[in-house]
Design a protein around this motif. Structure first.
Motif, PDB file in Angstrom:
ATOM      1  N   ILE A 156       4.806   5.904   2.809  1.00 61.71           N
ATOM      2  CA  ILE A 156       4.971   7.070   3.695  1.00 61.71           C
ATOM      3  C   ILE A 156       5.824   6.657   4.896  1.00 61.71           C
ATOM      4  CG2 ILE A 156       3.775   8.809   5.077  1.00 61.71           C
ATOM      5  CD1 ILE A 156       1.262   8.287   3.335  1.00 61.71           C
ATOM      6  N   THR A 158      -0.416   4.306  -5.806  1.00 64.25           N
ATOM      7  CA  THR A 158      -1.042   3.088  -5.291  1.00 64.25           C
ATOM      8  C   THR A 158      -2.025   2.506  -6.301  1.00 64.25           C
ATOM      9  OG1 THR A 158      -2.452   2.259  -3.504  1.00 64.25           O
ATOM     10  CG2 THR A 158      -2.843   4.509  -4.179  1.00 64.25           C
ATOM     11  N   TYR A 178       5.768  16.836   2.843  1.00 57.98           N
ATOM     12  CA  TYR A 178       4.840  15.809   2.343  1.00 57.98           C
ATOM     13  C   TYR A 178       3.638  16.518   1.728  1.00 57.98           C
ATOM     14  CZ  TYR A 178       1.065  12.384   2.523  1.00 57.98           C
ATOM     15  OH  TYR A 178      -0.008  11.578   2.203  1.00 57.98           O
ATOM     16  N   PRO A 218      -2.390   9.243  -4.846  1.00 58.72           N
ATOM     17  CA  PRO A 218      -3.307   8.112  -5.025  1.00 58.72           C
ATOM     18  C   PRO A 218      -4.442   8.399  -6.013  1.00 58.72           C
ATOM     19  CG  PRO A 218      -3.461   9.013  -2.770  1.00 58.72           C
ATOM     20  CD  PRO A 218      -2.584   9.917  -3.555  1.00 58.72           C
ATOM     21  N   TYR A 219      -4.740   9.711  -6.219  1.00 54.76           N
ATOM     22  CA  TYR A 219      -5.997  10.059  -6.903  1.00 54.76           C
ATOM     23  C   TYR A 219      -5.825  10.642  -8.299  1.00 54.76           C
ATOM     24  CZ  TYR A 219      -7.499   9.515  -2.105  1.00 54.76           C
ATOM     25  OH  TYR A 219      -7.722   8.996  -0.858  1.00 54.76           O
ATOM     26  N   ASN A 250      -6.444  14.591  -0.299  1.00 53.02           N
ATOM     27  CA  ASN A 250      -7.178  14.095   0.848  1.00 53.02           C
ATOM     28  C   ASN A 250      -6.643  14.867   2.046  1.00 53.02           C
ATOM     29  OD1 ASN A 250      -8.387  12.687   2.865  1.00 53.02           O
ATOM     30  ND2 ASN A 250      -7.391  10.722   2.458  1.00 53.02           N
ATOM     31  N   SER A 300      -4.631   1.151  -5.024  1.00 57.18           N
ATOM     32  CA  SER A 300      -5.845   1.066  -4.194  1.00 57.18           C
ATOM     33  C   SER A 300      -7.057   1.751  -4.804  1.00 57.18           C
ATOM     34  CB  SER A 300      -5.586   1.686  -2.821  1.00 57.18           C
ATOM     35  OG  SER A 300      -4.735   0.858  -2.076  1.00 57.18           O
ATOM     36  N   LYS A 301      -6.867   2.927  -5.413  1.00 57.55           N
ATOM     37  CA  LYS A 301      -8.039   3.693  -5.851  1.00 57.55           C
ATOM     38  C   LYS A 301      -8.411   3.422  -7.301  1.00 57.55           C
ATOM     39  CE  LYS A 301      -7.363   5.619  -1.830  1.00 57.55           C
ATOM     40  NZ  LYS A 301      -8.215   5.522  -0.646  1.00 57.55           N
ATOM     41  N   ASP A 355       2.559  12.401  -2.746  1.00 61.27           N
ATOM     42  CA  ASP A 355       1.711  11.222  -2.589  1.00 61.27           C
ATOM     43  C   ASP A 355       0.552  11.388  -3.578  1.00 61.27           C
ATOM     44  OD1 ASP A 355       0.260   9.084  -1.676  1.00 61.27           O
ATOM     45  OD2 ASP A 355      -0.140   9.900   0.315  1.00 61.27           O
ATOM     46  N   GLY A 378       0.855  -1.189   0.000  1.00 62.09           N
ATOM     47  CA  GLY A 378       0.000   0.000   0.000  1.00 62.09           C
ATOM     48  C   GLY A 378       0.887   1.234   0.000  1.00 62.09           C
ATOM     49  N   SER A 379       0.297   2.386  -0.388  1.00 63.41           N
ATOM     50  CA  SER A 379       1.135   3.586  -0.351  1.00 63.41           C
ATOM     51  C   SER A 379       1.371   4.012   1.089  1.00 63.41           C
ATOM     52  CB  SER A 379       0.547   4.720  -1.192  1.00 63.41           C
ATOM     53  OG  SER A 379      -0.790   4.933  -0.889  1.00 63.41           O
ATOM     54  N   GLN A 380       0.515   3.541   1.987  1.00 65.01           N
ATOM     55  CA  GLN A 380       0.727   3.876   3.400  1.00 65.01           C
ATOM     56  C   GLN A 380       2.121   3.427   3.842  1.00 65.01           C
ATOM     57  OE1 GLN A 380      -1.478   5.724   5.034  1.00 65.01           O
ATOM     58  NE2 GLN A 380      -0.098   5.829   6.779  1.00 65.01           N
ATOM     59  N   VAL A 439       0.111  16.149  -1.032  1.00 67.54           N
ATOM     60  CA  VAL A 439      -0.791  15.430  -1.947  1.00 67.54           C
ATOM     61  C   VAL A 439      -1.222  16.464  -2.983  1.00 67.54           C
ATOM     62  CG1 VAL A 439      -2.882  14.020  -2.161  1.00 67.54           C
ATOM     63  CG2 VAL A 439      -1.553  13.966  -0.035  1.00 67.54           C
ATOM     64  N   ARG A 483      -3.339  -4.212  -1.559  1.00 70.41           N
ATOM     65  CA  ARG A 483      -2.338  -3.561  -0.702  1.00 70.41           C
ATOM     66  C   ARG A 483      -1.038  -3.348  -1.469  1.00 70.41           C
ATOM     67  NH1 ARG A 483      -4.105  -0.713   0.982  1.00 70.41           N
ATOM     68  NH2 ARG A 483      -2.736  -0.167   2.702  1.00 70.41           N
ATOM     69  N   TYR A 505      -3.526  14.649   5.143  1.00 71.83           N
ATOM     70  CA  TYR A 505      -4.004  13.256   5.188  1.00 71.83           C
ATOM     71  C   TYR A 505      -3.741  12.666   6.579  1.00 71.83           C
ATOM     72  CZ  TYR A 505      -3.725   8.208   4.226  1.00 71.83           C
ATOM     73  OH  TYR A 505      -3.866   6.842   4.273  1.00 71.83           O
TER      74      TYR A 505
HETATM   75  C1  LIG Z   1      -3.437  10.657   0.441  1.00 69.30           C
HETATM   76  C2  LIG Z   1      -3.425   9.187   0.713  1.00 69.30           C
HETATM   77  N1  LIG Z   1      -2.256   8.543   0.789  1.00 69.30           N
HETATM   78  C3  LIG Z   1      -2.181   7.232   1.030  1.00 69.30           C
HETATM   79  C4  LIG Z   1      -3.323   6.474   1.211  1.00 69.30           C
HETATM   80  C5  LIG Z   1      -3.179   5.029   1.542  1.00 69.30           C
HETATM   81  O1  LIG Z   1      -3.578   4.218   0.516  1.00 69.30           O
HETATM   82  P1  LIG Z   1      -3.073   2.716   0.335  1.00 69.30           P
HETATM   83  O2  LIG Z   1      -2.208   2.371   1.514  1.00 69.30           O
HETATM   84  O3  LIG Z   1      -4.310   1.906   0.284  1.00 69.30           O
HETATM   85  O4  LIG Z   1      -2.310   2.714  -0.930  1.00 69.30           O
HETATM   86  C6  LIG Z   1      -4.585   7.095   1.133  1.00 69.30           C
HETATM   87  C7  LIG Z   1      -5.810   6.325   1.355  1.00 69.30           C
HETATM   88  O5  LIG Z   1      -6.887   6.803   1.532  1.00 69.30           O
HETATM   89  C8  LIG Z   1      -4.630   8.488   0.866  1.00 69.30           C
HETATM   90  O6  LIG Z   1      -5.786   9.152   0.786  1.00 69.30           O
END
Ligand SMILES: Cc1ncc(COP(=O)(O)O)c(C=O)c1O
Length: 416
Positions: free
Chosen positions: A114, A252, A182, A219-220, A189, A254-255, A217, A109-111, A184, A262, A135
Motif C-alpha cells: 500500500i 499477503t 483503494y 489478504p482474506y 477489513n 500473513s493470513k 487489496d 507485508g502487504s502493508q 478490499v 512479513r 482499513y
Molecule cells: C486489508 C488489509 N490490508 C493489509 C493488511 C496488512 O497485512 P500484512 O502487512 O501483514 O500483509 C491487513 C492486515 O490486517 C489488512 O487487513
C-alpha cells in the motif's frame, strides 16, 4: 536519558508536515489490553495460531539452511527471490488471475505494498478514494502520503461504486488530481463485505474512463466460509477494454501462512511495476531473502493447499459461533451483515450509545473490540463496531458477547 515534557518536546521538534495529525492506530494501542490475563479479544485481526504450520515451516527452514544457505542469507533482488515469485504467480493464478512472475513485486507485508503504491502515485493533496469504513492502516499510509481522502459508502455488497462518478467529478471540479481508488473486495477489513462481480466491473469501467488506478487489496480471499468466490479485479480486467493498465492486485502470506514472515506481493501493469521496483530500492533494498526462501520452499511442498480446507473450516465455525452468540444475546439490539468469510464482522448498535464508551466498560468486563469510528476517513458512525472472530475459540466468542451485553447495559445505565 530520562524523557521529560514529551508533549512540549513533540510540539518543538521539527517533524515533517506529513506527520501532522497522523494518529496512532487504535488497534495497535488496544493490543496492550489484549495481553491482560482473562481478556477475550475481538479487537485484533490476528490469525489464529493454530493455523501456523510450525512443522512444515521448520522443515522448510532446515532445508533452506542445509541446501542454499548463501542464497538465503545474502542480499537479494529488489523485486523478490525468483523461487518465491514462481510460487506466488502460481498462487495468484489459482485465484483466477493468470499473472506472470515478471508482473510481481514481493513486498515486506502487504502493508508495504500500500505504501509503495501511495509513494508512486500521490503528491500532497492528490485524491485517494476509499471505502466508508476502510482499513485503518491504509488510512494511516494515505495520511502519511498527505493524500486528500474521499469516501464511497460500503453496504452488504461492498463498496457502493455507483457513487464513484459523483465523488470523482466533485474532486476534479475542486481542482484535485484523483490518483487512486483503494478497495478490499473480499470480506473487507473492517466491513466484512464482499464486492459483487457487477460492482467490480463497474469499478474497472470507472477507472479506465477516468484514468485512475485501482488497487485491490486481497489478504482474506482464501478464507471463504460460504458461497462462491468472485474473481479478482485483475482477472475481470480482461472483460473491460483498457482496464489491465489501470488496476493492480495486492495480497499477503500473513493470513494464510503467518504474519511473522512479513511477506506480501503486488501484481502490476508493466510500467507501474518497473517504477515500484525503483521505489522499493529506496525503501528497503528488498524484503528478507531468508523469509522469502523459506516461504518459497514451504509453498512448493503443497502443504498450504492441503491445510487451507481445515483453516477455512475453523474460521467458518468461529464466524457462525459469533453470529449465533450475537443473535442469542443481543437480538434486535444489534444489526450486522453476515460476512461470507475472512475474520471480521461489522455491526451497528441500536441502543443509543457510543461504541467507544461501551469499550471502556467492556475492558472492565473482560472483552475488547474496536469501535467502528476508527475506520472512517470522514464523519464517523459512533454506533458501529468491528468484531473479529479470528482468534478466540467458539465458546470464548459466546462468553465475549455476554460480556459485551453487560458493558452495553452499563453504558445505557450511565447514559440514563
Ligand atoms: C486489508 C488489509 N490490508 C493489509 C493488511 C496488512 O497485512 P500484512 O502487512 O501483514 O500483509 C491487513 C492486515 O490486517 C489488512 O487487513
Amino acid at each position: 536519558m530520562k524523557a521529560s515534557g514529551s508533549e512540549a518536546l513533540r510540539a518543538a521538534y521539527p517533524f515533517a508536515s506529513r506527520m501532522h495529525g497522523v494518529q496512532s492506530s487504535v488497534i495497535r494501542d488496544l493490543l496492550k489490553f489484549a495481553q491482560r490475563p482473562g481478556i477475550i479479544s475481538l479487537a485484533g485481526g490476528l490469525p489464529s495460531p493454530f493455523t501456523f504450520d510450525v512443522e512444515g515451516i521448520q522443515q522448510a527452514t532446515d532445508e533452506v539452511l542445509a541446501h542454499q544457505p548463501a542464497r538465503a542469507l545474502q542480499y537479494g533482488l529488489t523485486d523478490g527471490q525468483p523461487a518465491l515469485k514462481q510460487e506466488l504467480a502460481r498462487l495468484t493464478s489459482s485465484r483466477g488471475a493468470a499473472v506472470t512472475e515478471d508482473s510481481l513485486v514481493v513486498t515486506t507485508g502487504s502493508q508495504q505494498g500500500i505504501d509503495l503504491i501511495a509513494r508512486l502515485l500521490i503528491d500532497p493533496g492528490d485524491v485517494v478514494v476509499v471505502e466508508r469504513p476502510a482499513y485503518l492502516a491504509a488510512l494511516q499510509t494515505f495520511a502519511l502520503a498527505q493524500a486528500s481522502l474521499r469516501t464511497i459508502d460500503s453496504d452488504a455488497s461492498g463498496a457502493c461504486v455507483e457513487q464513484i462518478d459523483a465523488v470523482l467529478d466533485a474532486a476534479q471540479a475542486a481542482g484535485h488530481s484523483v490518483k487512486l481508488i483503494y478497495v478490499v473486495a473480499n470480506f473487507a477489513n473492517p466491513s466484512g463485505a464482499t464486492l459483487t462481480r457487477e460492482r467490480r466491473l463497474h469499478l474497472l469501467q470507472a477507472a479506465v474512463a477516468r484514468r485512475v488506478f485501482v488497487l485491490e487489496d486481497d489478504p482474506y480471499g482464501e478464507l471463504r466460509s460460504f458461497g462462491a468466490s468472485v474473481p479478482p479485479l485483475i482477472a475481470l480486467a480482461s472483460e473491460v477494454p483498457g482496464a489491465a493498465d489501470w488496476c493492480g492486485y495486492l495480497s499477503t502470506l500473513s493470513k494464510i501462512v503467518a504474519p511473522g514472515f512479513r511477506l506480501g506481493w503486488l501484481a502490476l501493469p508493466p510500467a507501474v511495476r518497473d517504477q515500484a521496483v525503483i521505489c522499493k530500492q529506496g525503501m528497503d533494498l528488498h524484503s528478507s531473502t531468508f523469509a522469502q526462501e523459506v516461504a518459497a520452499r514451504y509453498l512448493a511442498t503443497g502443504r498450504l493447499e492441503a491445510r487451507l480446507p481445515s483453516i477455512r473450516a475453523a474460521y467458518r465455525e468461529r464466524n457462525e459461533a459469533l453470529a449465533a452468540a450475537l443473535d442469542r444475546h443481543l437480538g434486535s439490539r444489534i444489526e450486522y451483515n453476515r460476512p461470507e468469510g475472512g475474520m471480521f464482522l461489522w455491526a451497528r448498535l441500536n441502543d443509543p450509545v457510543d461504541a467507544s464508551e461501551v469499550l471502556q466498560h467492556a475492558i472492565e468486563e473482560g472483552m475488547i473490540f474496536v469501535p467502528g469510528s476508527a475506520f472512517y476517513a470522514d464523519a464517523p458512525d459512533h454506533s458501529t463496531l468491528r468484531l473479529s472472530f479470528a482468534t478466540p475459540a467458539a465458546d470464548e466468542l459466546d462468553a465475549a458477547v455476554q460480556r459485551l451485553v453487560r458493558a452495553l447495559d452499563r453504558s445505557l445505565r450511565r447514559g440514563g
